[in-house]
Design a protein around this motif. Structure first.
Motif, PDB file in Angstrom:
ATOM      1  N   HIS A 114       7.582 -18.970  27.427  1.00 31.78           N
ATOM      2  CA  HIS A 114       6.300 -18.850  26.611  1.00 31.78           C
ATOM      3  C   HIS A 114       4.827 -18.739  27.181  1.00 31.78           C
ATOM      4  N   ALA A 115       4.743 -18.702  28.615  1.00 31.23           N
ATOM      5  CA  ALA A 115       3.833 -18.664  29.432  1.00 31.23           C
ATOM      6  C   ALA A 115       3.540 -17.100  29.558  1.00 31.23           C
ATOM      7  N   HIS A 116       2.287 -16.822  29.478  1.00 31.42           N
ATOM      8  CA  HIS A 116       1.592 -15.367  29.626  1.00 31.42           C
ATOM      9  C   HIS A 116       0.816 -15.004  30.780  1.00 31.42           C
ATOM     10  N   GLY A 117       0.523 -15.920  31.590  1.00 30.91           N
ATOM     11  CA  GLY A 117      -0.144 -15.835  32.724  1.00 30.91           C
ATOM     12  C   GLY A 117       0.505 -15.049  33.929  1.00 30.91           C
ATOM     13  N   ASP A 118      -0.373 -14.511  34.892  1.00 29.26           N
ATOM     14  CA  ASP A 118       0.309 -13.597  35.939  1.00 29.26           C
ATOM     15  C   ASP A 118       0.711 -14.909  37.187  1.00 29.26           C
ATOM     16  N   GLY A 177      -8.439 -24.298  23.008  1.00 34.98           N
ATOM     17  CA  GLY A 177      -8.625 -23.039  22.828  1.00 34.98           C
ATOM     18  C   GLY A 177      -7.372 -22.344  22.682  1.00 34.98           C
ATOM     19  N   ASN A 178      -7.276 -20.951  22.419  1.00 34.88           N
ATOM     20  CA  ASN A 178      -6.065 -20.492  22.069  1.00 34.88           C
ATOM     21  C   ASN A 178      -5.144 -20.218  23.207  1.00 34.88           C
ATOM     22  N   HIS A 179      -5.490 -20.392  24.342  1.00 38.46           N
ATOM     23  CA  HIS A 179      -4.729 -20.038  25.630  1.00 38.46           C
ATOM     24  C   HIS A 179      -3.819 -21.394  25.944  1.00 38.46           C
ATOM     25  N   VAL A 180      -3.916 -22.388  25.093  1.00 38.74           N
ATOM     26  CA  VAL A 180      -3.119 -23.584  25.356  1.00 38.74           C
ATOM     27  C   VAL A 180      -1.991 -23.601  24.301  1.00 38.74           C
ATOM     28  N   ARG A 181      -0.955 -23.962  24.734  1.00 41.62           N
ATOM     29  CA  ARG A 181       0.187 -23.951  23.767  1.00 41.62           C
ATOM     30  C   ARG A 181       0.982 -25.153  23.959  1.00 41.62           C
ATOM     31  N   VAL A 182       1.446 -25.834  22.940  1.00 41.24           N
ATOM     32  CA  VAL A 182       2.167 -26.918  23.052  1.00 41.24           C
ATOM     33  C   VAL A 182       3.578 -26.727  22.506  1.00 41.24           C
ATOM     34  N   LEU A 183       4.519 -27.010  23.247  1.00 38.89           N
ATOM     35  CA  LEU A 183       5.701 -26.687  23.023  1.00 38.89           C
ATOM     36  C   LEU A 183       6.611 -28.088  22.604  1.00 38.89           C
TER      37      LEU A 183
END
Length: 194
Positions: free
Chosen positions: A27-31, A3-9
């Protein structure tokens, strides 16, 4: 596909654990943000319980405590001594500064910039941005290393001591560095005068 909420750096090379953690935080967007080593010694199953406690108790940082560490006796002993020293100097007494399994409030950890090898002092840096009473520990599972090679060695002890001095300086004197350097200068001036 996650899904789009997972990012790989993917960093260009191995810049070290601190730089990798800072890149993840940036790069994290969460609370709520969680950090975890990739060596599989910490159990990801501990994360939901830690997140729940962070939210329920209105904490800003919940640090994993590897009470039953699966490392060698010498490493565990050195770690206990280091944790006591770090807690005494920083004023944030914890059992396990070295556990990478931590859960943070996003808005708090984003106020902090990690560099060098400062990842082991995250609780001390967080205590600058929030009250130490909003930092707690949670016992977590710890497994013996199955893959990879530990970077631990006695050379790391000296780096920890140097970094600890830097942390002490920035925590105690960040708003008044003249007091630190002025004291040294005054002492040297008196010594030179004698």
């Amino acid at each position: 596909h996650y899904g789009n909420h997972v990012r790989v750096l993917s960093l260009q090379r191995n810049f070290g654990q601190t730089a990798a953690m800072q890149a993840g935080i940036d790069h994290a967007h969460g609370d709520v943000i969680c950090s975890l080593d990739g060596d599989l010694q910490n159990d990801p199953a501990d994360i939901p319980r830690m997140v729940q406690r962070l939210l329920q108790e209105n904490l800003d940082l919940l640090v994993g405590w590897r009470r039953s560490r699966q490392d060698g006796r010498l490493r565990s002993f050195v770690s206990r001594v280091a944790n006591s020293l770090i807690g005494w100097i920083t004023g944030v007494p914890l059992h396990d500064y070295g556990c990478s399994l931590k859960v943070y409030r996003g808005h708090v950890i984003r106020q902090i910039r990690l560099y060098g090898e400062m990842h082991r002092f995250i609780p001390a840096w967080v205590a600058v941005a929030t009250h130490p009473s909003r930092i707690a520990e949670e016992e977590v599972n710890h497994k013996a290393r199955e893959t990879g090679i530990s970077k631990y060695g006695f050379s790391r002890i000296w780096r920890v001591l140097i970094d600890l001095f830097a942390v002490y300086f920035f925590i105690r004197y960040r708003a008044r560095p003249g007091h630190f350097f002025g004291s040294i200068g005054l002492g040297m001036g008196l010594l030179g005068g004698l």
